[in-house]
Structure formats: structure tokens, C-alpha cells
Design a protein around this motif. Structure first.
Motif, PDB file in Angstrom:
ATOM      1  N   PRO A 254      10.015  41.123  64.629  1.00 38.90           N
ATOM      2  CA  PRO A 254      10.808  41.543  63.488  1.00 38.90           C
ATOM      3  C   PRO A 254      10.618  40.513  62.218  1.00 38.90           C
ATOM      4  O   PRO A 254      10.516  39.274  62.550  1.00 38.90           O
ATOM      5  CB  PRO A 254      12.345  41.564  63.983  1.00 38.90           C
ATOM      6  CG  PRO A 254      12.154  41.611  65.204  1.00 38.90           C
ATOM      7  CD  PRO A 254      11.189  41.058  65.863  1.00 38.90           C
ATOM      8  N   LEU A 255      10.686  40.932  61.029  1.00 38.54           N
ATOM      9  CA  LEU A 255      10.809  39.939  59.787  1.00 38.54           C
ATOM     10  C   LEU A 255      12.004  39.822  59.284  1.00 38.54           C
ATOM     11  O   LEU A 255      12.815  41.060  58.626  1.00 38.54           O
ATOM     12  CB  LEU A 255       9.520  40.667  59.093  1.00 38.54           C
ATOM     13  CG  LEU A 255       8.070  40.824  59.436  1.00 38.54           C
ATOM     14  CD1 LEU A 255       7.209  41.504  58.436  1.00 38.54           C
ATOM     15  CD2 LEU A 255       7.458  39.663  60.026  1.00 38.54           C
ATOM     16  N   LEU A 256      12.091  38.625  59.049  1.00 38.29           N
ATOM     17  CA  LEU A 256      13.505  38.258  58.320  1.00 38.29           C
ATOM     18  C   LEU A 256      13.418  38.425  56.888  1.00 38.29           C
ATOM     19  O   LEU A 256      14.349  38.583  56.064  1.00 38.29           O
ATOM     20  CB  LEU A 256      13.955  37.032  58.716  1.00 38.29           C
ATOM     21  CG  LEU A 256      14.489  36.670  60.191  1.00 38.29           C
ATOM     22  CD1 LEU A 256      14.400  35.018  60.300  1.00 38.29           C
ATOM     23  CD2 LEU A 256      15.823  37.119  60.080  1.00 38.29           C
ATOM     24  N   GLY A 257      12.245  38.429  56.278  1.00 38.47           N
ATOM     25  CA  GLY A 257      11.736  38.644  54.858  1.00 38.47           C
ATOM     26  C   GLY A 257      10.507  38.051  54.577  1.00 38.47           C
ATOM     27  O   GLY A 257       9.840  37.669  55.438  1.00 38.47           O
ATOM     28  N   THR A 258      10.296  37.853  53.219  1.00 38.06           N
ATOM     29  CA  THR A 258       8.933  37.141  52.986  1.00 38.06           C
ATOM     30  C   THR A 258       9.178  36.403  51.628  1.00 38.06           C
ATOM     31  O   THR A 258       9.930  36.606  50.779  1.00 38.06           O
ATOM     32  CB  THR A 258       7.976  38.527  52.292  1.00 38.06           C
ATOM     33  OG1 THR A 258       7.886  39.323  53.452  1.00 38.06           O
ATOM     34  CG2 THR A 258       6.575  37.800  51.970  1.00 38.06           C
ATOM     35  N   VAL A 259       8.827  34.962  51.886  1.00 38.21           N
ATOM     36  CA  VAL A 259       9.008  34.237  50.632  1.00 38.21           C
ATOM     37  C   VAL A 259       8.332  34.530  49.477  1.00 38.21           C
ATOM     38  O   VAL A 259       7.012  35.022  49.366  1.00 38.21           O
ATOM     39  CB  VAL A 259       8.494  32.755  51.139  1.00 38.21           C
ATOM     40  CG1 VAL A 259       8.439  31.587  50.205  1.00 38.21           C
ATOM     41  CG2 VAL A 259       9.028  32.454  52.645  1.00 38.21           C
ATOM     42  N   ILE A 260       8.975  34.398  48.420  1.00 43.40           N
ATOM     43  CA  ILE A 260       8.573  34.912  47.091  1.00 43.40           C
ATOM     44  C   ILE A 260       7.380  33.950  46.729  1.00 43.40           C
ATOM     45  O   ILE A 260       7.268  32.915  47.237  1.00 43.40           O
ATOM     46  CB  ILE A 260       9.550  35.048  45.847  1.00 43.40           C
ATOM     47  CG1 ILE A 260      10.075  33.526  45.650  1.00 43.40           C
ATOM     48  CG2 ILE A 260      10.786  35.740  46.320  1.00 43.40           C
ATOM     49  CD1 ILE A 260      10.890  33.538  44.478  1.00 43.40           C
ATOM     50  N   GLU A 261       6.288  34.438  46.138  1.00 40.29           N
ATOM     51  CA  GLU A 261       5.112  33.875  45.574  1.00 40.29           C
ATOM     52  C   GLU A 261       5.248  32.550  45.027  1.00 40.29           C
ATOM     53  O   GLU A 261       4.771  31.384  45.436  1.00 40.29           O
ATOM     54  CB  GLU A 261       4.356  34.704  44.681  1.00 40.29           C
ATOM     55  CG  GLU A 261       2.843  33.964  44.393  1.00 40.29           C
ATOM     56  CD  GLU A 261       2.087  34.931  43.472  1.00 40.29           C
ATOM     57  OE1 GLU A 261       0.954  34.188  43.111  1.00 40.29           O
ATOM     58  OE2 GLU A 261       2.468  36.017  43.335  1.00 40.29           O
ATOM     59  N   ALA A 262       6.405  32.166  44.300  1.00 40.17           N
ATOM     60  CA  ALA A 262       6.772  31.160  43.699  1.00 40.17           C
ATOM     61  C   ALA A 262       7.305  30.014  44.366  1.00 40.17           C
ATOM     62  O   ALA A 262       6.969  28.780  44.125  1.00 40.17           O
ATOM     63  CB  ALA A 262       7.714  31.309  42.467  1.00 40.17           C
ATOM     64  N   ASP A 263       7.663  30.237  45.476  1.00 48.64           N
ATOM     65  CA  ASP A 263       8.404  29.259  46.385  1.00 48.64           C
ATOM     66  C   ASP A 263       7.390  29.045  47.699  1.00 48.64           C
ATOM     67  O   ASP A 263       7.552  27.874  48.541  1.00 48.64           O
ATOM     68  CB  ASP A 263       9.903  29.880  47.012  1.00 48.64           C
ATOM     69  CG  ASP A 263      10.840  29.644  45.891  1.00 48.64           C
ATOM     70  OD1 ASP A 263      10.466  29.233  44.898  1.00 48.64           O
ATOM     71  OD2 ASP A 263      11.941  29.957  46.230  1.00 48.64           O
ATOM     72  N   LEU A 264       6.363  29.800  48.039  1.00 48.57           N
ATOM     73  CA  LEU A 264       5.732  29.611  49.173  1.00 48.57           C
ATOM     74  C   LEU A 264       5.089  28.301  49.249  1.00 48.57           C
ATOM     75  O   LEU A 264       4.922  27.541  50.291  1.00 48.57           O
ATOM     76  CB  LEU A 264       4.548  30.791  49.285  1.00 48.57           C
ATOM     77  CG  LEU A 264       3.747  30.605  50.584  1.00 48.57           C
ATOM     78  CD1 LEU A 264       4.616  30.657  51.777  1.00 48.57           C
ATOM     79  CD2 LEU A 264       2.868  31.947  50.573  1.00 48.57           C
ATOM     80  N   ARG A 265       4.618  27.641  48.178  1.00 44.76           N
ATOM     81  CA  ARG A 265       3.958  26.484  48.095  1.00 44.76           C
ATOM     82  C   ARG A 265       4.876  25.346  48.469  1.00 44.76           C
ATOM     83  O   ARG A 265       4.400  24.119  49.191  1.00 44.76           O
ATOM     84  CB  ARG A 265       3.621  26.122  46.611  1.00 44.76           C
ATOM     85  CG  ARG A 265       4.812  25.747  45.598  1.00 44.76           C
ATOM     86  CD  ARG A 265       4.343  25.728  44.181  1.00 44.76           C
ATOM     87  NE  ARG A 265       5.590  25.340  43.473  1.00 44.76           N
ATOM     88  CZ  ARG A 265       6.177  24.361  43.268  1.00 44.76           C
ATOM     89  NH1 ARG A 265       5.658  23.038  43.742  1.00 44.76           N
ATOM     90  NH2 ARG A 265       7.538  23.986  42.357  1.00 44.76           N
ATOM     91  N   GLN A 266       6.270  25.476  48.521  1.00 45.89           N
ATOM     92  CA  GLN A 266       6.904  24.595  49.219  1.00 45.89           C
ATOM     93  C   GLN A 266       6.908  24.085  50.474  1.00 45.89           C
ATOM     94  O   GLN A 266       6.910  22.824  50.941  1.00 45.89           O
ATOM     95  CB  GLN A 266       8.764  24.839  48.825  1.00 45.89           C
ATOM     96  CG  GLN A 266       8.911  25.384  47.547  1.00 45.89           C
ATOM     97  CD  GLN A 266       8.947  24.139  46.323  1.00 45.89           C
ATOM     98  OE1 GLN A 266       9.045  23.071  46.773  1.00 45.89           O
ATOM     99  NE2 GLN A 266       9.164  24.694  45.283  1.00 45.89           N
ATOM    100  N   PHE A 267       6.231  25.062  51.174  1.00 43.44           N
ATOM    101  CA  PHE A 267       6.162  24.904  52.754  1.00 43.44           C
ATOM    102  C   PHE A 267       4.917  23.972  53.093  1.00 43.44           C
ATOM    103  O   PHE A 267       4.815  23.441  54.103  1.00 43.44           O
ATOM    104  CB  PHE A 267       6.074  25.968  53.508  1.00 43.44           C
ATOM    105  CG  PHE A 267       7.455  26.884  53.553  1.00 43.44           C
ATOM    106  CD1 PHE A 267       8.263  26.647  54.470  1.00 43.44           C
ATOM    107  CD2 PHE A 267       7.672  27.723  52.438  1.00 43.44           C
ATOM    108  CE1 PHE A 267       9.369  27.162  54.718  1.00 43.44           C
ATOM    109  CE2 PHE A 267       8.857  28.291  52.648  1.00 43.44           C
ATOM    110  CZ  PHE A 267       9.598  28.132  53.821  1.00 43.44           C
ATOM    111  N   ALA A 268       4.231  23.655  52.067  1.00 39.59           N
ATOM    112  CA  ALA A 268       2.962  22.722  52.125  1.00 39.59           C
ATOM    113  C   ALA A 268       3.466  21.437  52.146  1.00 39.59           C
ATOM    114  O   ALA A 268       2.938  20.226  52.806  1.00 39.59           O
ATOM    115  CB  ALA A 268       2.061  22.934  50.985  1.00 39.59           C
TER     116      ALA A 268
END
Length: 308
Positions: A254-268
Motif C-alpha cells: 500500500p502507498l502512504l502517499g507521494t512526495v510532491i515534485e518540489a520536495d523529492l530532491r530533499q531525499f538526495a
């Protein structure tokens, strides 16, 4: 050429990655922090998608066998040029036989090195990025190692030193709503957004695993469905996985949600044991966040327009 004297933890060639092949099971690959790539390239008047080196953790050494100009962005991994400190967010002129070294940093995980004209490796399926799992693209489909020589175009033209700041980092990550809200239930999702997670050591370019002390375990099973970078899977163990560029194209959790495009770079840039929290936002809020980030890049382009 750039000769790898020491490869460090992980050194790869990346660009924006591959689009339009997920139905064939081909992951995106590409720079985990595309905005760092864009800024580094713009500082050199390159194309935004020119290939760069993604340097994870640091601890590498590179010898340049021709004159060129470089730009660094992303994490500060305590880089030095022939023993003299240089800093992310700036351009530097390099001469033949100079050595660029990286130690490591206390904040941030990945630095991006752009060279004038970009890295000159061949494209595979429309991208120069390295797909480490499928073993194609980049340099022979693998991470770089000692003795590898990376093709670049020498540059002997005028050098104008320029710099740029990075968009702000954040640890409260904004999400699109869960497509499985009814299945997971309001209580579990409420616990999810009220939990402070720690980044697991067991994280990589495929995904960031998150550890916590709350109970998010479940026994739900789903048919496989399409997933993408930013999808947050919830395995039965209750420890979420934020999928990144090298992640699989389908999954049955199951998926809890999807990171918005603007914030995905933070995980780098999240390091092991960094704290991460989440909140759900509307599509309008997600669009505004993307506009703000694009505005940062637009301001940079305007500032550089009359300089380069």
C-alpha cells in the motif's frame, strides 16, 4: 579527460534520467537532486540536462588531463583543488593535471560536479545516466572506479567566476494524498503524519527507508501497481520506503502517499539518522511549491544572462 584516482563510496554519471520506459520495467535513474544539477550547469552556461558526476558521501579524487571550467553544487563535501579549499555554488577554472579531491561533510550526502560542455559519454535510451541495477548507461553501466577515464571537451575560453545559492532544505516533506486511504484507515495515516522518522542506514538510490517507534504495521496485500520516484510504500513491517530514481517500476505494498515534485530532491541529501516528517497538502499547494522552486531557477537565469 577526467581520470579517477579514487572513486570513494559511489561515483556515477547522471543527467535527468530516462522518461517513457517505465512500462518496459526501465527505471528513471538520473540525478537524485536535479536542481543541483540544473544550477551547476547554468553556472557554466551548459544545457540543464548535460551529464554531471554525482558524488555520494565524497572520499574521491579526480585528476583533470585538460583545461576546463567546473561548477559544484549540492552537499559541501569539503572539496579541495590541489589542496586548496573550494566550495559548492561556485565555478572554478582548472588546468591540466590539477587534482580535485573530496573529503566528506556533516550535512548533505551528494555533491554534483558539472564541467563545461558536460560529460561526453554515449546516450542509452535517450539518457547518459547510469542505471546501476540494469547495468547500462553512464560508464559501462556501473559506478566509476580507480583508473576510469571520463571523456570531457577541453575548454580554453574566457572564465568568469560566478556563484549561486541553493534552494532551501527542509525536513517537513509535503505529500499528495494516499490512494489507499480507505484501506489503511484514518488512524494509521494520522499516526504516520504525527511521527518523526529517522533515515535508515539501509538506504540507497533505490529508496530511503525510514525507522520509527510507532506502530504502522499491517497485513494488507495488493496486486502489483505502478509506482514512481516519490511513492511511499508501507511494507507489513510498518517501516516506510520512499522510492527514488533507481526504484522498481511496480510494487504490491500500500502507498502512504507521494512526495510532491518540489520536495523529492530533499531525499538526495538526507543522511542516515536524519529526522524526516510528513504532511499532506492539496494539489494547489503542491503547484505553488513547484512554482516557487522554478522561480528560484528563473531568477538565477536572469542574474546570469548579462554575465556569461
Amino acid at each position: 579527460m577526467i581520470k579517477v584516482l579514487k572513486s570513494g563510496v559511489l561515483l556515477t554519471i547522471q543527467d535527468f534520467g530516462r522518461e517513457g520506459y517505465r512500462h518496459l520495467g526501465v527505471s528513471k535513474a538520473g540525478s537524485l537532486d536535479p536542481y543541483a544539477q540544473i544550477i551547476a550547469n547554468r553556472l557554466l552556461n551548459n544545457n540543464d540536462n548535460d551529464a554531471v558526476l554525482e558524488i555520494t558521501v565524497g572520499l574521491c579524487e579526480l585528476e583533470f588531463t585538460c583545461d576546463t571550467v567546473i561548477a559544484l553544487h549540492g552537499a559541501d563535501l569539503q572539496a579541495t583543488l590541489d589542496g586548496h579549499a573550494i566550495y559548492p555554488g561556485w565555478t572554478y577554472a582548472l588546468k591540466n593535471k590539477q587534482v580535485l579531491s573530496f573529503a566528506t561533510g556533516r550535512a548533505g550526502l551528494r555533491a554534483y560536479l558539472a564541467v563545461k560542455g558536460g560529460i561526453q559519454n554515449a546516450e542509452v535510451m535517450g539518457s547518459k545516466s547510469t542505471d546501476l541495477n540494469a547495468c547500462f548507461g553512464g560508464f559501462e553501466g556501473r559506478s566509476l572506479t580507480t583508473g576510469d577515464e571520463i571523456p570531457i571537451t577541453p575548454y580554453y575560453g574566457e572564465f568568469i567566476k560566478v556563484g549561486a545559492i541553493a534552494p532551501a532544505q527542509r525536513k517537513l516533506i509535503r505529500l499528495h494524498p494516499s490512494p489507499h486511504a480507505d484501506l489503511l484507515g484514518e488512524t494509521l495515516l494520522s499516526n504516520f503524519v504525527s511521527t518523526a522518522f529517522k533515515v535508515s542506514n539501509n538506504s540507497n538510490r533505490m529508496g530511503v527507508r525510514l525507522e520509527h517507534k510507532n506502530n504502522l504495521g499491517h497485513s494488507h496485500s495488493l496486486p502489483s501497481l505502478g509506482v514512481s520516484p516519490g511513492s511511499i510504500q508501507l511494507p507489513p513491517s510498518g517501516e516506510p520506503i520512499v522510492l527514488l530514481n533507481d526504484g522498481q517500476t511496480t510494487g504490491g505494498y500500500p502507498l502512504l502517499g507521494t512526495v510532491i515534485e518540489a520536495d523529492l530532491r530533499q531525499f538526495a541529501q538526507f543522511r542516515p539518522l536524519d529526522t524526516v516528517e510528513f504532511k499532506y497538502v492539496t494539489f494547489e499547494e503542491a503547484a505553488k511549491a513547484k512554482q516557487k522552486l522554478d522561480g528560484h531557477l528563473h531568477q538565477l537565469s536572469l542574474a546570469l544572462k548579462n554575465t556569461l
